[in-house]
Motif scaffolding. Structure first.
Motif, PDB file in Angstrom:
ATOM      1  N   MET A  94       0.831  -1.209   0.000  1.00 27.87           N
ATOM      2  CA  MET A  94       0.000   0.000   0.000  1.00 27.87           C
ATOM      3  C   MET A  94       0.869   1.263   0.000  1.00 27.87           C
ATOM      4  N   ASN A  95       1.952   1.245   0.769  1.00 23.54           N
ATOM      5  CA  ASN A  95       2.821   2.421   0.798  1.00 23.54           C
ATOM      6  C   ASN A  95       3.443   2.668  -0.571  1.00 23.54           C
ATOM      7  N   ILE A  96       3.849   1.607  -1.237  1.00 22.64           N
ATOM      8  CA  ILE A  96       4.416   1.741  -2.582  1.00 22.64           C
ATOM      9  C   ILE A  96       3.376   2.322  -3.541  1.00 22.64           C
ATOM     10  N   ALA A  97       2.147   1.828  -3.471  1.00 19.68           N
ATOM     11  CA  ALA A  97       1.080   2.348  -4.332  1.00 19.68           C
ATOM     12  C   ALA A  97       0.820   3.827  -4.039  1.00 19.68           C
ATOM     13  N   THR A  98       0.870   4.196  -2.780  1.00 21.02           N
ATOM     14  CA  THR A  98       0.641   5.586  -2.394  1.00 21.02           C
ATOM     15  C   THR A  98       1.781   6.479  -2.871  1.00 21.02           C
ATOM     16  N   ILE A  99       2.992   5.997  -2.759  1.00 19.44           N
ATOM     17  CA  ILE A  99       4.150   6.758  -3.265  1.00 19.44           C
ATOM     18  C   ILE A  99       3.993   6.989  -4.762  1.00 19.44           C
ATOM     19  N   GLU A 100       3.653   5.940  -5.490  1.00 17.53           N
ATOM     20  CA  GLU A 100       3.471   6.068  -6.939  1.00 17.53           C
ATOM     21  C   GLU A 100       2.392   7.103  -7.249  1.00 17.53           C
ATOM     22  N   PHE A 101       1.284   7.029  -6.509  1.00 19.36           N
ATOM     23  CA  PHE A 101       0.192   7.974  -6.714  1.00 19.36           C
ATOM     24  C   PHE A 101       0.662   9.403  -6.457  1.00 19.36           C
ATOM     25  N   GLN A 102       1.348   9.607  -5.346  1.00 17.12           N
ATOM     26  CA  GLN A 102       1.796  10.952  -4.991  1.00 17.12           C
ATOM     27  C   GLN A 102       2.842  11.488  -5.966  1.00 17.12           C
ATOM     28  N   LYS A 103       3.597  10.611  -6.593  1.00 21.88           N
ATOM     29  CA  LYS A 103       4.576  11.048  -7.589  1.00 21.88           C
ATOM     30  C   LYS A 103       3.925  11.284  -8.951  1.00 21.88           C
ATOM     31  N   GLY A 104       2.628  11.028  -9.051  1.00 21.26           N
ATOM     32  CA  GLY A 104       1.925  11.220 -10.308  1.00 21.26           C
ATOM     33  C   GLY A 104       1.999  10.033 -11.242  1.00 21.26           C
ATOM     34  N   LYS A 105       2.498   8.922 -10.751  1.00 19.45           N
ATOM     35  CA  LYS A 105       2.577   7.695 -11.550  1.00 19.45           C
ATOM     36  C   LYS A 105       1.315   6.866 -11.297  1.00 19.45           C
ATOM     37  N   ILE A 106       0.204   7.400 -11.773  1.00 21.51           N
ATOM     38  CA  ILE A 106      -1.105   6.836 -11.462  1.00 21.51           C
ATOM     39  C   ILE A 106      -1.269   5.422 -12.032  1.00 21.51           C
ATOM     40  N   GLU A 107      -0.812   5.212 -13.254  1.00 25.93           N
ATOM     41  CA  GLU A 107      -0.938   3.874 -13.867  1.00 25.93           C
ATOM     42  C   GLU A 107      -0.182   2.829 -13.041  1.00 25.93           C
ATOM     43  N   GLU A 108       1.002   3.180 -12.558  1.00 25.64           N
ATOM     44  CA  GLU A 108       1.773   2.250 -11.725  1.00 25.64           C
ATOM     45  C   GLU A 108       1.078   2.023 -10.393  1.00 25.64           C
ATOM     46  N   SER A 109       0.502   3.079  -9.845  1.00 22.44           N
ATOM     47  CA  SER A 109      -0.243   2.962  -8.602  1.00 22.44           C
ATOM     48  C   SER A 109      -1.425   2.010  -8.786  1.00 22.44           C
ATOM     49  N   ILE A 110      -2.119   2.134  -9.907  1.00 26.70           N
ATOM     50  CA  ILE A 110      -3.251   1.254 -10.196  1.00 26.70           C
ATOM     51  C   ILE A 110      -2.799  -0.202 -10.240  1.00 26.70           C
TER      52      ILE A 110
END
Length: 130
Positions: free
Chosen positions: A69-85
């Motif tokens: 979850m933390n990795i997904a949140t980091i990706e989201f916050q960095k604007g890497k939405i597709e990776e977060s998904i």
């Protein structure tokens, strides 16, 4: 480590990070420790370092959902939405009852303009607190 968690919960991230540095030698194989540092670093917006720590947590314990979850949140916050998904879809697939992961997944889809997908996920959420 409990004191570091308390600092983190209260928003005292710098204090938590300082304490984590002191206890690091005793936690070199502790996945929870590494993810805690990852969470603190993310909240301080040191995203690259945060990612390293949470990935290290997963190397130690590949099933640590908090690290995923933390990795997904980091990706989201960095604007890497597709990776977060992609990361959130793994969490949801492995933990179908994890409501926060589903809500974050819906938000991520909404952010890339896939509103219908987001709405379908939102409809599946269980808001009864389970």
């Amino acid at each position: 480590m409990l004191k570091a968690i308390e600092f983190t919960k209260s928003g005292a991230y710098k204090e938590a990070l300082e304490l984590c540095e002191k206890i690091k030698p005793k936690n070199l194989n502790n996945a929870v420790y590494f993810n805690l540092v990852g969470i603190v670093l993310r909240r301080l917006e040191f995203f690259d370092e945060a990612m390293k720590y949470s990935k290290r947590a997963l190397q130690i314990d590949e099933n640590l959902v908090a690290a995923k979850m933390n990795i997904a949140t980091i990706e989201f916050q960095k604007g890497k939405i597709e990776e977060s998904i992609k990361s959130l879809e793994v969490v949801v697939r492995e933990n179908p009852a994890y409501q926060e992961a589903k809500a974050n997944l819906a938000l991520a889809y909404k952010n890339i303009g896939k509103v219908a997908v987001a709405l379908n996920i939102y409809r599946e959420l269980d808001f009864r607190g389970s």
